[in-house]
Design a protein around this motif. Structure first.
Motif, short mmCIF file in Angstrom:
data_model
loop_
_atom_site.label_atom_id
_atom_site.label_comp_id
_atom_site.label_asym_id
_atom_site.label_seq_id
_atom_site.Cartn_x
_atom_site.Cartn_y
_atom_site.Cartn_z
N CYS A 94 0.83 -1.20 0.00
CA CYS A 94 0.00 0.00 0.00
C CYS A 94 0.86 1.25 0.00
CB CYS A 94 -0.93 -0.02 1.20
SG CYS A 94 -2.22 1.23 1.09
N PHE A 95 0.45 2.19 -0.82
CA PHE A 95 1.17 3.45 -0.97
C PHE A 95 0.26 4.61 -0.62
CE2 PHE A 95 2.98 0.45 -3.98
CZ PHE A 95 4.35 0.62 -3.81
N ILE A 96 0.84 5.63 -0.01
CA ILE A 96 0.18 6.92 0.15
C ILE A 96 0.61 7.73 -1.07
CG2 ILE A 96 0.05 9.04 1.52
CD1 ILE A 96 0.72 7.37 3.99
N ALA A 97 -0.33 8.39 -1.70
CA ALA A 97 -0.01 9.18 -2.89
C ALA A 97 -1.06 10.26 -3.09
CB ALA A 97 0.09 8.29 -4.12
N ASP A 98 -0.69 11.22 -3.91
CA ASP A 98 -1.63 12.24 -4.36
C ASP A 98 -2.16 11.83 -5.72
OD1 ASP A 98 -1.05 13.90 -2.12
OD2 ASP A 98 0.72 14.68 -3.15
N LEU A 99 -3.27 12.40 -6.11
CA LEU A 99 -3.80 12.19 -7.45
C LEU A 99 -3.62 13.48 -8.24
CD1 LEU A 99 -7.08 10.18 -6.71
CD2 LEU A 99 -4.88 9.32 -7.54
N ALA A 100 -3.14 13.35 -9.47
CA ALA A 100 -2.86 14.51 -10.30
C ALA A 100 -4.13 15.13 -10.88
CB ALA A 100 -1.91 14.12 -11.43
N ASN A 101 -5.22 14.38 -10.85
CA ASN A 101 -6.51 14.88 -11.34
C ASN A 101 -7.63 14.22 -10.55
OD1 ASN A 101 -5.22 12.76 -13.18
ND2 ASN A 101 -7.39 12.51 -13.71
#
Length: 136
Positions: free
Chosen positions: A86-93
């Motif tokens: 599992c990764f924490i990430a932002d979404l570009a859109n």
């Protein structure tokens, strides 16, 4: 548990307003981590990028490893192990459900736990995210 039946997946812990995104596939009752199975020859992070494009029509950015979670695979025969990288990430859109996704929702830990069908792997990620004070 038989290692030969291990299901290896990549999951996204994306948070908005202290709630974490979950997806419900067409024909399924439970909400799961956004993401999916890791293909042969693919790294977990490569799978994350591919699966989030396929499921949410979005690109991930600022990817950081949250951890690896192991449990019984929900909706599979007893003894089927699941491993979620599992990764924490932002979404570009803005995430948009694709044809394989029936619904996207954001949950607090307790809102998710109160659902009629709860995927154990997702609940483990909710617990970790709450312990890190990243979600309510």
């Amino acid at each position: 548990m038989s290692v030969s039946r291990l299901i290896r997946t990549a999951g996204l812990a994306y948070v908005r307003d202290r709630r974490m995104i979950q997806t419900r596939s067409v024909g399924k009752s439970a909400f799961y981590m956004a993401g999916g199975k890791i293909d042969p020859g693919e790294t977990a992070e490569q799978a994350l990028h591919r699966e989030i494009r396929e499921e949410l029509d979005a690109a991930v950015a600022n990817v950081r490893l949250l951890g690896v979670f192991e449990c019984q695979a929900w909706g599979h025969p007893p003894g089927t192990p699941l491993e979620i990288t599992c990764f924490i990430a932002d979404l570009a859109n803005e995430p948009t459900p694709t044809s394989e996704i029936a619904e996207i929702r954001y949950f607090t830990r307790d809102e998710y736990a109160a659902m009629p069908d709860v995927a154990p792997g997702s609940l483990m990620v909710f617990d970790r995210m709450q312990a890190l004070d990243l979600i309510d």
